[in-house]
Scaffold this active site. Structure first.
Site, PDB file in Angstrom:
ATOM      1  N   SER A 165      48.377  94.294  28.816  1.00  5.41           N
ATOM      2  CA  SER A 165      47.117  95.036  28.933  1.00  5.41           C
ATOM      3  C   SER A 165      45.962  94.273  28.326  1.00  5.41           C
ATOM      4  CB  SER A 165      47.208  96.347  28.148  1.00  5.41           C
ATOM      5  OG  SER A 165      48.160  97.188  28.683  1.00  5.41           O
ATOM      6  N   HIS A 203      48.199  92.712  36.296  1.00  6.58           N
ATOM      7  CA  HIS A 203      47.921  93.883  35.468  1.00  6.58           C
ATOM      8  C   HIS A 203      47.838  95.130  36.346  1.00  6.58           C
ATOM      9  CE1 HIS A 203      45.176  96.252  32.577  1.00  6.58           C
ATOM     10  NE2 HIS A 203      46.439  96.419  32.255  1.00  6.58           N
ATOM     11  N   GLU A 210      45.039  93.885  39.004  1.00  3.82           N
ATOM     12  CA  GLU A 210      44.235  92.753  38.542  1.00  3.82           C
ATOM     13  C   GLU A 210      45.135  91.519  38.516  1.00  3.82           C
ATOM     14  OE1 GLU A 210      40.874  94.584  35.526  1.00  3.82           O
ATOM     15  OE2 GLU A 210      42.836  94.216  34.663  1.00  3.82           O
ATOM     16  N   ASN A 221      40.204  97.140  31.242  1.00  6.40           N
ATOM     17  CA  ASN A 221      40.393  97.523  29.837  1.00  6.40           C
ATOM     18  C   ASN A 221      39.234  97.095  28.941  1.00  6.40           C
ATOM     19  OD1 ASN A 221      42.681  98.945  30.230  1.00  6.40           O
ATOM     20  ND2 ASN A 221      44.088  97.327  29.608  1.00  6.40           N
TER      21      ASN A 221
HETATM   22  N1  CAA Z   1      54.339 108.647  41.151  1.00  5.31           N
HETATM   23  C1  CAA Z   1      54.064 109.078  42.386  1.00  5.31           C
HETATM   24  N2  CAA Z   1      53.126 109.988  42.678  1.00  5.31           N
HETATM   25  C2  CAA Z   1      52.455 110.519  41.638  1.00  5.31           C
HETATM   26  C3  CAA Z   1      52.686 110.127  40.304  1.00  5.31           C
HETATM   27  C4  CAA Z   1      53.670 109.141  40.084  1.00  5.31           C
HETATM   28  N3  CAA Z   1      53.952 108.689  38.864  1.00  5.31           N
HETATM   29  N4  CAA Z   1      51.833 110.823  39.501  1.00  5.31           N
HETATM   30  C5  CAA Z   1      51.104 111.615  40.288  1.00  5.31           C
HETATM   31  N5  CAA Z   1      51.471 111.433  41.581  1.00  5.31           N
HETATM   32  C6  CAA Z   1      50.893 112.060  42.760  1.00  5.31           C
HETATM   33  C7  CAA Z   1      51.237 113.540  42.815  1.00  5.31           C
HETATM   34  O1  CAA Z   1      52.445 113.768  43.486  1.00  5.31           O
HETATM   35  C8  CAA Z   1      50.052 114.114  43.573  1.00  5.31           C
HETATM   36  O2  CAA Z   1      50.254 113.953  44.965  1.00  5.31           O
HETATM   37  P1  CAA Z   1      49.569 114.949  46.024  1.00  5.31           P
HETATM   38  O3  CAA Z   1      48.112 114.662  45.938  1.00  5.31           O
HETATM   39  O4  CAA Z   1      50.170 114.572  47.312  1.00  5.31           O
HETATM   40  O5  CAA Z   1      49.936 116.322  45.543  1.00  5.31           O
HETATM   41  C9  CAA Z   1      48.891 113.211  43.177  1.00  5.31           C
HETATM   42  O6  CAA Z   1      49.456 112.000  42.673  1.00  5.31           O
HETATM   43  C10 CAA Z   1      48.031 113.850  42.125  1.00  5.31           C
HETATM   44  O7  CAA Z   1      48.874 114.219  41.020  1.00  5.31           O
HETATM   45  P2  CAA Z   1      48.827 115.595  40.241  1.00  5.31           P
HETATM   46  O8  CAA Z   1      48.459 116.686  41.200  1.00  5.31           O
HETATM   47  O9  CAA Z   1      50.081 115.730  39.463  1.00  5.31           O
HETATM   48  O10 CAA Z   1      47.709 115.452  39.156  1.00  5.31           O
HETATM   49  P3  CAA Z   1      46.246 114.898  39.244  1.00  5.31           P
HETATM   50  O11 CAA Z   1      45.536 115.321  40.461  1.00  5.31           O
HETATM   51  O12 CAA Z   1      45.690 115.262  37.913  1.00  5.31           O
HETATM   52  O13 CAA Z   1      46.402 113.308  39.305  1.00  5.31           O
HETATM   53  C11 CAA Z   1      46.538 111.231  38.220  1.00  5.31           C
HETATM   54  C12 CAA Z   1      47.156 112.612  38.394  1.00  5.31           C
HETATM   55  C13 CAA Z   1      46.659 110.427  39.537  1.00  5.31           C
HETATM   56  C14 CAA Z   1      47.301 110.541  37.125  1.00  5.31           C
HETATM   57  C15 CAA Z   1      45.006 111.400  37.887  1.00  5.31           C
HETATM   58  O14 CAA Z   1      44.855 112.335  36.845  1.00  5.31           O
HETATM   59  C16 CAA Z   1      44.355 110.108  37.462  1.00  5.31           C
HETATM   60  O15 CAA Z   1      43.982 109.284  38.306  1.00  5.31           O
HETATM   61  N6  CAA Z   1      44.189 109.907  36.121  1.00  5.31           N
HETATM   62  C17 CAA Z   1      43.576 108.704  35.584  1.00  5.31           C
HETATM   63  C18 CAA Z   1      44.629 107.635  35.442  1.00  5.31           C
HETATM   64  C19 CAA Z   1      44.037 106.345  34.946  1.00  5.31           C
HETATM   65  O16 CAA Z   1      42.861 106.229  34.602  1.00  5.31           O
HETATM   66  N7  CAA Z   1      44.889 105.304  34.888  1.00  5.31           N
HETATM   67  C20 CAA Z   1      44.524 104.021  34.385  1.00  5.31           C
HETATM   68  C21 CAA Z   1      44.847 103.973  32.906  1.00  5.31           C
HETATM   69  S1  CAA Z   1      44.442 102.415  32.216  1.00  5.31           S
HETATM   70  C22 CAA Z   1      45.784 101.467  32.544  1.00  5.31           C
HETATM   71  O17 CAA Z   1      46.752 101.870  33.120  1.00  5.31           O
HETATM   72  C23 CAA Z   1      45.686 100.062  32.091  1.00  5.31           C
HETATM   73  C24 CAA Z   1      46.240  99.744  30.761  1.00  5.31           C
HETATM   74  O18 CAA Z   1      46.488  98.547  30.535  1.00  5.31           O
HETATM   75  C25 CAA Z   1      46.427 100.764  29.682  1.00  5.31           C
HETATM   76  P1  NAD Z   2      57.050 101.382  27.465  1.00  2.00           P
HETATM   77  O1  NAD Z   2      57.253 101.506  26.007  1.00  2.00           O
HETATM   78  O2  NAD Z   2      57.019 102.610  28.311  1.00  2.00           O
HETATM   79  O3  NAD Z   2      58.176 100.414  28.093  1.00  2.00           O
HETATM   80  C1  NAD Z   2      58.546  99.173  27.578  1.00  2.00           C
HETATM   81  C2  NAD Z   2      60.013  98.960  27.902  1.00  2.00           C
HETATM   82  O4  NAD Z   2      60.345  97.594  27.605  1.00  2.00           O
HETATM   83  C3  NAD Z   2      60.947  99.847  27.074  1.00  2.00           C
HETATM   84  O5  NAD Z   2      61.818 100.542  27.951  1.00  2.00           O
HETATM   85  C4  NAD Z   2      61.688  98.864  26.183  1.00  2.00           C
HETATM   86  O6  NAD Z   2      63.024  99.228  25.912  1.00  2.00           O
HETATM   87  C5  NAD Z   2      61.647  97.602  27.019  1.00  2.00           C
HETATM   88  N1  NAD Z   2      61.794  96.354  26.266  1.00  2.00           N
HETATM   89  C6  NAD Z   2      61.232  96.048  25.064  1.00  2.00           C
HETATM   90  N2  NAD Z   2      61.592  94.785  24.709  1.00  2.00           N
HETATM   91  C7  NAD Z   2      62.389  94.318  25.718  1.00  2.00           C
HETATM   92  C8  NAD Z   2      63.073  93.096  25.945  1.00  2.00           C
HETATM   93  N3  NAD Z   2      63.000  92.083  25.064  1.00  2.00           N
HETATM   94  N4  NAD Z   2      63.801  92.959  27.082  1.00  2.00           N
HETATM   95  C9  NAD Z   2      63.880  93.962  27.972  1.00  2.00           C
HETATM   96  N5  NAD Z   2      63.252  95.145  27.815  1.00  2.00           N
HETATM   97  C10 NAD Z   2      62.519  95.297  26.699  1.00  2.00           C
HETATM   98  O7  NAD Z   2      55.707 100.532  27.655  1.00  2.00           O
HETATM   99  P2  NAD Z   2      54.739 100.484  28.930  1.00  2.00           P
HETATM  100  O8  NAD Z   2      53.658 101.483  28.761  1.00  2.00           O
HETATM  101  O9  NAD Z   2      55.557 100.424  30.160  1.00  2.00           O
HETATM  102  O10 NAD Z   2      54.049  99.045  28.679  1.00  2.00           O
HETATM  103  C11 NAD Z   2      54.693  97.852  29.006  1.00  2.00           C
HETATM  104  C12 NAD Z   2      53.662  96.735  29.121  1.00  2.00           C
HETATM  105  O11 NAD Z   2      52.705  97.090  30.136  1.00  2.00           O
HETATM  106  C13 NAD Z   2      52.856  96.484  27.833  1.00  2.00           C
HETATM  107  O12 NAD Z   2      52.544  95.114  27.756  1.00  2.00           O
HETATM  108  C14 NAD Z   2      51.585  97.304  28.070  1.00  2.00           C
HETATM  109  O13 NAD Z   2      50.494  96.837  27.340  1.00  2.00           O
HETATM  110  C15 NAD Z   2      51.400  97.082  29.573  1.00  2.00           C
HETATM  111  N6  NAD Z   2      50.610  98.107  30.266  1.00  2.00           N
HETATM  112  C16 NAD Z   2      50.715  99.436  29.899  1.00  2.00           C
HETATM  113  C17 NAD Z   2      49.966 100.388  30.578  1.00  2.00           C
HETATM  114  C18 NAD Z   2      50.056 101.841  30.227  1.00  2.00           C
HETATM  115  O14 NAD Z   2      49.224 102.633  30.705  1.00  2.00           O
HETATM  116  N7  NAD Z   2      51.030 102.280  29.448  1.00  2.00           N
HETATM  117  C19 NAD Z   2      49.136  99.984  31.647  1.00  2.00           C
HETATM  118  C20 NAD Z   2      49.085  98.622  32.007  1.00  2.00           C
HETATM  119  C21 NAD Z   2      49.814  97.691  31.309  1.00  2.00           C
END
Ligand code: CAA
Ligand code: NAD
Length: 309
Positions: free
Chosen positions: A141, A162, A174, A212
């Site tokens: 991330s 990503h 990404e 991010n």
């Molecule tokens: N797998 C498959 N389908 C899924 C799913 C999953 N894991 N999660 C939700 N869905 C589907 C549902 O089945 C539903 O389908 P229908 O429209 O056909 O009913 C649809 O997606 C919408 O889901 P929900 O009705 O359960 O709920 P919602 O409308 O609140 O949507 C959400 C859920 C798509 C997660 C929405 O809330 C959303 O877009 N949230 C923001 C998520 C976001 O910003 N993600 C990026 C985070 S940053 C990141 O990931 C990067 C990082 O490095 C941390």
């Molecule tokens: P998570 O904790 O849900 O899953 C990580 C998994 O990796 C666990 O099941 C753990 O047992 C396994 N693991 C740890 N060390 C390991 C090893 N040496 N060999 C094999 N498996 C191992 O975490 P996550 O949220 O899936 O995040 C995973 C990566 O993706 C991180 O680098 C995170 O920053 C990135 N990421 C996370 C998100 C998010 O929204 N959570 C979004 C984009 C990217």
């Protein structure tokens, strides 16, 4: 390892563009299981590697549930087609607790814990074990992809992929260019992204990449606003949903992403940029120390019933 034989039979040794037919995902958590799912849905053979059999079982259960959701959307009420879609996609997924079982792939994507030294150790091992044509990628991330791949020899066949949570739903990928990525590898990753239904954008190896870099300060400021007592978390969430059109408010999103991941991202971005917007957020640190990691542990900023986990 189950179905290793059929996996090996389908293995492609070609290194030309569009050659990715076999994918290994290391780490079958939130992100890894989603990545494995979308690759299997697209017809690719996938191996998931995680540390313990029970973690792999959880990954398989979550993939089945989420495939059913995708199936329902695609095939409406046709129960037979939905079941067939779930069955066919899951039949392309193998699991193992040994990295060695996953190295014979065209593309290996790492999705393990967000810690530089653990990722580096894994990549060094993969670089030694994987066939020459295999492309290695990290789903980090926030950590510099050049730093993660510092010890590998195949820097031309290495990059960042990503993904966004939930992977089957979020349409963006990404594609991060490391300093030494070859044009052929870059194009192959872009093509692969398209093959799994994602829209790809490209970014240099810059802290937080595109999304991010913008989401991090947003999330940190939301927690600080709440920490100061300026507004309730519920009102901040409502504010961003109804006032800015975001699908989730910042606290709902933090719980969904995992507070541990949030903390790591912020920490790494602060180390890299020294920008005070990424400075530690005491409330976030406290919650992570207490094991309140969000949906995955049943409690974060909000509490979750077991049925929602
Ligand atoms: N797998 C498959 N389908 C899924 C799913 C999953 N894991 N999660 C939700 N869905 C589907 C549902 O089945 C539903 O389908 P229908 O429209 O056909 O009913 C649809 O997606 C919408 O889901 P929900 O009705 O359960 O709920 P919602 O409308 O609140 O949507 C959400 C859920 C798509 C997660 C929405 O809330 C959303 O877009 N949230 C923001 C998520 C976001 O910003 N993600 C990026 C985070 S940053 C990141 O990931 C990067 C990082 O490095 C941390
Ligand atoms: P998570 O904790 O849900 O899953 C990580 C998994 O990796 C666990 O099941 C753990 O047992 C396994 N693991 C740890 N060390 C390991 C090893 N040496 N060999 C094999 N498996 C191992 O975490 P996550 O949220 O899936 O995040 C995973 C990566 O993706 C991180 O680098 C995170 O920053 C990135 N990421 C996370 C998100 C998010 O929204 N959570 C979004 C984009 C990217």
């Amino acid at each position: 390892m189950n179905k290793l034989v059929s996996l090996t039979r389908n293995f492609s040794s070609s290194s030309s563009l569009n050659a990715i037919k076999t994918v290994t995902v290391i780490g079958g958590g939130l992100m890894g299981s989603g990545i494995a799912q979308v690759a299997a849905q697209a017809g690719q053979n996938v191996t998931i590697v995680d540390l313990k059999p029970e973690l792999l079982e959880n990954a398989q259960k979550s993939i089945q549930n989420n495939l059913r959701r995708v199936g329902k959307k695609t095939f409406k009420d046709d129960a037979a087609k939905i079941e067939n879609f779930v069955k066919e996609s899951t039949s392309r997924i193998n699991t193992s607790t040994k990295v060695e079982d996953g190295v014979n792939a065209d593309l290996i994507i790492e999705a393990i814990v967000e810690k530089l030294d653990v990722k580096q150790e894994l990549f060094n091992k993969l670089d030694q074990l994987a066939p020459e044509h295999t492309i290695l990628a990290t789903n980090t991330s926030s950590i510099s992809i050049n730093a993660i791949g510092a010890g590998i020899k195949r820097k031309d066949r290495y990059g960042g992929l990503h993904f966004f949570n939930p992977v089957p739903v979020m349409r963006l990928l990404e594609v991060i260019k490391g300093d030494q990525i070859s044009e052929a590898t870059y194009q192959t990753l872009m093509e692969w992204g398209k093959s799994i239904g994602k829209t790809c954008i490209t970014c240099k190896d810059t802290p937080g990449f595109v999304v991010n870099r913008l989401l991090g300060p947003y999330s940190a400021e939301a927690i600080r606003l709440y920490e100061r007592g300026d507004a309730s978390k519920e009102d901040i969430d409502i504010g961003m949903k109804l006032g800015a059109g975001y699908p989730m408010g910042p606290f709902e999103l933090a719980d969904y992403t995992g507070l541990d991941t949030n903390k790591f991202v912020m920490q790494v971005m602060y180390e890299q940029t020294k920008d005070p917007v990424f400075r530690p957020v005491p409330l976030l640190d406290k919650m992570v120390a207490e094991g309140k990691l969000g949906i995955k542990t049943g409690e974060g900023f909000y509490k979750y019933k077991k049925s929602n986990l």
